[in-house]
Design a protein around this motif. Structure first.
Motif, mmCIF file in Angstrom:
data_model
loop_
_atom_site.group_PDB
_atom_site.id
_atom_site.type_symbol
_atom_site.label_atom_id
_atom_site.label_comp_id
_atom_site.label_asym_id
_atom_site.label_seq_id
_atom_site.Cartn_x
_atom_site.Cartn_y
_atom_site.Cartn_z
ATOM 1 N N VAL A 55 1.588 -1.101 0.161
ATOM 2 C CA VAL A 55 0.012 -0.711 0.299
ATOM 3 C C VAL A 55 0.776 0.939 0.070
ATOM 4 O O VAL A 55 1.634 1.576 0.888
ATOM 5 N N ALA A 56 1.059 1.977 -1.327
ATOM 6 C CA ALA A 56 1.578 3.143 -1.282
ATOM 7 C C ALA A 56 0.605 4.178 -2.187
ATOM 8 O O ALA A 56 0.301 4.209 -3.217
ATOM 9 N N ARG A 57 0.872 5.900 -1.416
ATOM 10 C CA ARG A 57 -0.578 6.267 -2.134
ATOM 11 C C ARG A 57 -0.156 8.198 -2.394
ATOM 12 O O ARG A 57 -0.292 7.763 -3.413
ATOM 13 N N ARG A 58 1.246 7.771 -1.589
ATOM 14 C CA ARG A 58 1.821 9.630 -1.868
ATOM 15 C C ARG A 58 3.064 9.006 -3.164
ATOM 16 O O ARG A 58 3.855 7.626 -2.623
ATOM 17 N N ALA A 59 3.860 9.969 -3.567
ATOM 18 C CA ALA A 59 4.671 9.525 -4.567
ATOM 19 C C ALA A 59 5.883 9.996 -3.622
ATOM 20 O O ALA A 59 7.133 8.298 -4.593
ATOM 21 N N THR A 60 6.261 9.626 -2.333
ATOM 22 C CA THR A 60 6.996 9.429 -2.102
ATOM 23 C C THR A 60 7.737 7.829 -1.256
ATOM 24 O O THR A 60 8.323 7.168 -1.700
#
Lengths: 394, 391
Positions: B225-230
């Motif tokens: 789960v990874a939402r933000r660009a970083t």
């Protein structure tokens, strides 16, 4: 006042031509023309003669629909409610924030009128203002100041309905007793003398005289009955903003011909207590099947935050198209007492129009332009925020 | 004769105004035959030749049942085993309750295959499984177990934790990572230890280690789960460090990594943001509305996920909004069916209308990507589970 006059004389559209016009009365006109004078619709029809000096908005291939009407918007103000439950003397006129994003978003979605209201968290919550969602000052935005008094049967803070309603009745009784005492002493005060009534009593006196309509939040079905009984007892002319379960009170609503605004949640899940079967409740269909007219509002969820989606949801579940469109236009106007002036494309009404790229119920349709009182207030071609969101500005 | 009659009973025909096979072109004026839970055949009106006395039902539009590869937080219970921040061996299927209301609600939204996984509260959360939304027990409903290992970057595994203070023993909130760097530390620590165990296996290795080793051997994809660009960047970097096969879930800000995602062939489970008027998602991700369109050109499978079970939140509604924002129709329909099936490794069974596939079908009143379209009937394994059609 000067600013207001500038707005009225800033009409820049005299004619809208070549469009499929959905008038909102059930009639649709192909290749139609709308003539506008002094911010009002002068004529609607096909093959109308257009004055030679008219500033024409060519809507060939497009669809014109009355601007949506939002009859119960509790956003665009700094806080929804005061902490004190009974504040009849306050008005959102003092708390509307003209640069709140909700007004720009409303224009983008084709909404041309909003009744900005105090929230549901009060009892006698203050007066709401009918606005056009455009303008840099509240004065510029205002269509009708202090148009309706917001009342609410929503309880909070551990309070029960018993004390909530008792408190409401007491507010009305106090003013009623005061007015009767005054009447007993001397002849009824003339309008000029009414200013002598204090600020707290006057709005309630106006409510009971029927000169200030009320708009009442009724979260539960039984609240509709209680609110109507209250309104009847105190002579209040009321619009009822109902909760999703209001279909359970349809018999009562129909019997008393109540003016209703549906909750933003039009469809919800119910669990059958015996079978645990999930049942879909479709509120607008229940109302339509019972022959009860209703108005729509938007909410704060995915999808239901846009009025076209609310209209499409009604149609999805079997409400006829023209009824659904009327629920977002004329019935909304009626709910806020403005059906003579707003809510359909008819001669004499304000020229509040949304010009669409296609059918209003088609997901691929966008609002191309919005006209309010004959003034172009939104143009998708100039919508920088939307272009950025859609990656069109690269 | 009786056998022939019985055989006839097994086949049901559906005549439709439009058939959307996904695996091929849409067919106007079509038919589809279902036999004993499988798709038997389909075609255009000119090839329609039902046996005498065969049952023929009618509908407007038929498409494969929706494969929802997401794990929205307010649907079927997504648990987080919070006794540790790294719990690779727990299986979400073990806590799935088939009688949960959302099972029916999802089904009525047209979802026929779903994904049950641990939530994103742990850095490494456990194993997710694909299920069909028809059956009484988790076992009966399981379509494919242990599809992916759940992991999470960013705020979900770190926000809400705080550093242990004072003399008290650490509790489950006061020892877990509190920052993004802590999250990365836990992830790397888990995989580095698993690498060591791989080289020197021991009988006392816990079951979690075995799972991590399978991920290191690329036998088990890791779904991050990874939402933000970083966070997306971090996930890609960690995958490279440990040679993991990853999928990215959430991906709201994947717009910045479109080329990398396509080059590295990273499948995406996309949680769409559809509201114009506000910043979206649990981490306030940038509300670009064209991210899906840019990702979904067919290079990598992109699964489109429903955002809830209320009206307007389901996968079809998400697809309708994204169509509005410029996404390609074919890509959207694939993102509801074939691509999530590929991501879940069940494309041999579901996700397309092809002879021999499971008869998991939706029958709709109109175009699937319109807000005015209703689902008339939902079929799973050849059984009409929700709604019904007329002859």
């Amino acid at each position: 006042m000067t600013l207001l006059l500038l707005l009225l004389t800033a009409q820049d559209v005299d004619a809208v031509t070549g469009a499929r016009i959905i008038t909102g009365t059930g009639e649709e006109i192909e290749n139609g023309t709308i003539l506008i004078r002094e911010g009002r619709i002068e004529a609607v029809g096909a093959g109308l003669e257009i004055p030679s000096n008219a500033r024409v908005l060519d809507a060939t291939g497009l669809v014109v629909v009355p601007g949506w009407i939002e009859p119960h918007a509790t956003r665009g103000i700094d806080r929804a409610n005061e902490r004190v439950p009974s504040v009849p003397f306050v008005s959102v006129y003092d708390s509307i924030n003209p640069v709140a994003p909700v007004f720009e978003d409303s224009r983008r979605q084709g909404t041309t009128t909003m009744f900005v209201s105090p929230g549901d968290g009060g009892m006698i919550a203050g007066k709401g203002v009918i606005v056009r969602p455009v303008g840099l000052t509240v004065e510029e935005m205002t269509v009708v100041r202090d148009a309706l008094m917001k009342l609410s049967l929503q309880t909070g803070g551990g309070q029960s309905k018993m004390s909530h309603l008792a408190a409401m009745r007491k507010e009305f009784d106090d003013v009623k007793d005061y007015l009767e005492a005054e009447k007993a002493k001397k002849p009824l005060p003339s309008p000029a003398k009414r200013a002598e009534l204090d600020a707290k009593k006057q709005p309630i006196a106006d409510l009971m005289a029927g000169t200030l309509p009320g708009i009442v939040s009724c979260p539960e079905p039984s609240d509709v009955v209680r609110a109507h009984e209250l309104a009847t007892q105190y002579g209040i002319k009321a619009t009822y903003v109902v909760g999703p379960e209001a279909w359970r009170a349809l018999d009562y609503i129909k019997k008393h011909s109540l003016t209703v605004v549906l909750d933003a949640t039009l469809v919800y899940w119910d669990t059958d207590p015996d079978t645990r079967e999930q049942v879909r409740r479709v509120v607008p269909k229940a109302f339509h099947d019972a022959g009860v007219p209703f108005a729509l509002q938007t909410g704060n969820g995915t999808g239901n935050s846009e009025m076209w989606f609310q209209v499409a949801t009604c149609v999805k579940y079997g409400v006829p198209r023209d009824v659904a469109i009327r629920a977002a236009t004329l019935h909304g106007a009626r709910a806020i007492g403005q059906e003579a002036r707003l809510g359909s494309i008819e001669k004499g009404k304000d020229a509040n129009l949304q010009i669409l790229t296609g059918d209003p119920l088609d997901v691929m349709t966008w609002v191309s332009k919005v006209v309010i009182e004959g003034r172009l207030v939104y143009d998708r071609e100039q919508d920088a925020k939307l272009k950025r969101l859609l990656g069109e500005s690269e | 004769m009786i056998a022939l009659l019985l055989a006839l009973q097994d086949v049901t025909y559906y005549r439709v105004d439009r058939l959307i096979p996904i695996a091929g072109e849409e067919i106007a004026d079509a038919w589809i035959a279902v036999e004993r839970g499988k798709i038997k055949a389909f075609g255009g009106a000119d090839t329609f030749a039902p046996e005498e006395g065969a049952v023929v039902m009618r509908a407007a539009v038929c498409m494969p049942g929706i494969v929802d590869a997401g794990t929205p937080s307010n649907a079927v219970p997504n648990g987080n085993e919070e006794s540790s921040e790294v719990t690779p061996a727990v299986r979400a299927l073990r806590m799935f309750d088939p009688s949960a209301p959302d099972v029916q609600r999802l089904r009525k939204q047209g979802v026929t295959t779903y994904f049950i996984a641990p939530g994103s509260r742990n850095v490494v959360g456990g194993l997710g499984s694909a299920i069909k939304l028809d059956g009484r027990t988790a076992e009966a409903m399981a379509l494919r177990e242990d599809v992916t290992l759940a992991a999470a970057m960013g705020r979900d595994p770190s926000a809400g934790n705080w550093a242990p203070r004072g003399w008290g023993s650490p509790n489950m909130y006061a020892r877990r990572p509190t920052t993004r760097m802590g999250v990365v530390y836990e992830f790397r620590r888990a995989f580095l230890l698993a690498n060591e165990a791989r080289e020197a296996p021991s009988k006392t290795d816990d079951p979690g280690t075995a799972v991590l080793i399978r991920a290191l051997e690329r036998k088990l994809p890791v779904r991050v789960v990874a939402r933000r660009a970083t966070d997306i960047e971090t996930a890609i970097r960690l995958a490279r460090e440990f040679s993991l096969s990853i999928q990215i879930e959430g991906a709201q800000e994947a717009g910045e990594f479109v080329e990398t995602i396509k080059t590295q062939k990273i499948p995406v489970i996309f949680h769409p943001h559809v509201r114009i008027d506000r910043i979206g998602g649990p981490e306030g991700t940038e509300p670009r509305l064209d991210t899906f369109a840019r990702l979904a050109d067919g290079t990598v499978p992109v699964a489109l996920v429903g955002q809830g079970v209320e009206e307007g939140e389901g996968p079809l509604s998400m697809a309708a909004f994204l169509a509005r924002y410029g996404a390609d129709r074919g890509a959207l329909l694939k993102a509801l069916t074939l691509w999530p099936a590929q991501i879940l490794g069940v494309a041999d069974r579901v996700g397309t209308i092809e002879a021999g596939r499971d008869a998991d079908l939706l029958f709709l009143s109109g175009d699937p990507l319109q807000a005015t379209t209703r689902i008339e009937m939902v079929m799973i394994n050849g059984q009409a589970i929700e709604g019904k059609l007329t002859k």
